[in-house]
Design a protein around this motif. Sequence first.
Motif, PDB file in Angstrom:
ATOM      1  N   HIS A 213      32.950  -1.305 -15.613  1.00  0.00           N
ATOM      2  CA  HIS A 213      31.610  -0.853 -15.977  1.00  0.00           C
ATOM      3  C   HIS A 213      30.525  -1.710 -15.317  1.00  0.00           C
ATOM      4  N   ASP A 214      29.475  -1.025 -14.838  1.00  0.00           N
ATOM      5  CA  ASP A 214      28.289  -1.713 -14.315  1.00  0.00           C
ATOM      6  C   ASP A 214      27.082  -0.807 -14.540  1.00  0.00           C
ATOM      7  N   GLU A 215      25.901  -1.280 -14.185  1.00  0.00           N
ATOM      8  CA  GLU A 215      24.681  -0.505 -14.439  1.00  0.00           C
ATOM      9  C   GLU A 215      24.632   0.794 -13.641  1.00  0.00           C
ATOM     10  N   GLU A 216      25.206   0.804 -12.452  1.00  0.00           N
ATOM     11  CA  GLU A 216      25.228   2.034 -11.653  1.00  0.00           C
ATOM     12  C   GLU A 216      26.044   3.115 -12.353  1.00  0.00           C
ATOM     13  N   LYS A 217      27.206   2.749 -12.887  1.00  0.00           N
ATOM     14  CA  LYS A 217      28.028   3.718 -13.617  1.00  0.00           C
ATOM     15  C   LYS A 217      27.341   4.151 -14.907  1.00  0.00           C
ATOM     16  N   LEU A 218      26.666   3.221 -15.567  1.00  0.00           N
ATOM     17  CA  LEU A 218      25.920   3.569 -16.770  1.00  0.00           C
ATOM     18  C   LEU A 218      24.861   4.620 -16.456  1.00  0.00           C
ATOM     19  N   ALA A 219      24.179   4.471 -15.336  1.00  0.00           N
ATOM     20  CA  ALA A 219      23.150   5.437 -14.942  1.00  0.00           C
ATOM     21  C   ALA A 219      23.764   6.817 -14.694  1.00  0.00           C
ATOM     22  N   VAL A 220      24.918   6.864 -14.056  1.00  0.00           N
ATOM     23  CA  VAL A 220      25.606   8.138 -13.800  1.00  0.00           C
ATOM     24  C   VAL A 220      26.009   8.791 -15.116  1.00  0.00           C
ATOM     25  N   LEU A 221      26.618   8.011 -16.009  1.00  0.00           N
ATOM     26  CA  LEU A 221      27.027   8.550 -17.302  1.00  0.00           C
ATOM     27  C   LEU A 221      25.810   9.025 -18.088  1.00  0.00           C
ATOM     28  N   ASN A 222      24.766   8.215 -18.125  1.00  0.00           N
ATOM     29  CA  ASN A 222      23.555   8.553 -18.851  1.00  0.00           C
ATOM     30  C   ASN A 222      22.968   9.871 -18.348  1.00  0.00           C
TER      31      ASN A 222
ATOM     32  N   PRO B 103      16.951   6.448 -23.720  1.00  0.00           N
ATOM     33  CA  PRO B 103      17.043   6.153 -22.290  1.00  0.00           C
ATOM     34  C   PRO B 103      18.419   5.615 -21.878  1.00  0.00           C
ATOM     35  N   PHE B 104      19.174   5.123 -22.866  1.00  0.00           N
ATOM     36  CA  PHE B 104      20.503   4.587 -22.592  1.00  0.00           C
ATOM     37  C   PHE B 104      21.608   5.608 -22.845  1.00  0.00           C
ATOM     38  N   GLY B 105      21.238   6.831 -23.250  1.00  0.00           N
ATOM     39  CA  GLY B 105      22.206   7.910 -23.371  1.00  0.00           C
ATOM     40  C   GLY B 105      22.839   8.099 -24.734  1.00  0.00           C
ATOM     41  N   TYR B 106      22.195   7.629 -25.800  1.00  0.00           N
ATOM     42  CA  TYR B 106      22.773   7.830 -27.123  1.00  0.00           C
ATOM     43  C   TYR B 106      21.701   7.804 -28.198  1.00  0.00           C
ATOM     44  N   SER B 107      22.092   8.131 -29.429  1.00  0.00           N
ATOM     45  CA  SER B 107      21.248   8.026 -30.609  1.00  0.00           C
ATOM     46  C   SER B 107      21.887   7.004 -31.542  1.00  0.00           C
ATOM     47  N   HIS B 108      21.078   6.354 -32.382  1.00  0.00           N
ATOM     48  CA  HIS B 108      21.615   5.350 -33.309  1.00  0.00           C
ATOM     49  C   HIS B 108      22.426   5.982 -34.436  1.00  0.00           C
TER      50      HIS B 108
END
Length: 135
Positions: free
Chosen positions: A86-95, A18-23
């Motif tokens: 960086h903020d949560e809005e940008k994180l959502a766009v990148l994700n 959900p955060f846009g990556y794999s471990h």
Amino acid sequence: MTDNRTIINPADLHDPRPFGYSHIVFAPGETVYLAGQYASDADGQVAVEGFAAQVELSLENLRRALTAVGLGFENVVRLGSFIVDHDEEKLAVLNKALRYTWGERLPAQTLSGVATLALPGMLVEIDAIAVRPAP
């Protein structure tokens, strides 16, 4: 090309998708390092304004770099993302852009919030490590 990456998200760690990556991502073959791509035009200048537009063009430029060496997004095992203010809005766009590009088979990623990038107007830069499949 075939997606030869093995992706592992251990059950005893949070679900990173959900955060846009794999471990963890690994693949057999030759490692290819791609420099940070940004929303550049043919002259290296920032071509578009706005964070979402810059993410889109940065990923397109990353695709072009991968294509130049006969690879595709399915060969990427790790991303480094650098976001100005960086903020949560940008994180959502990148994700959203990463999930559109990789679906559920997301590369490993480290995201860094930064004060500034190399050129005025740059809001995001994305570098990558890819693996050319073993013959």
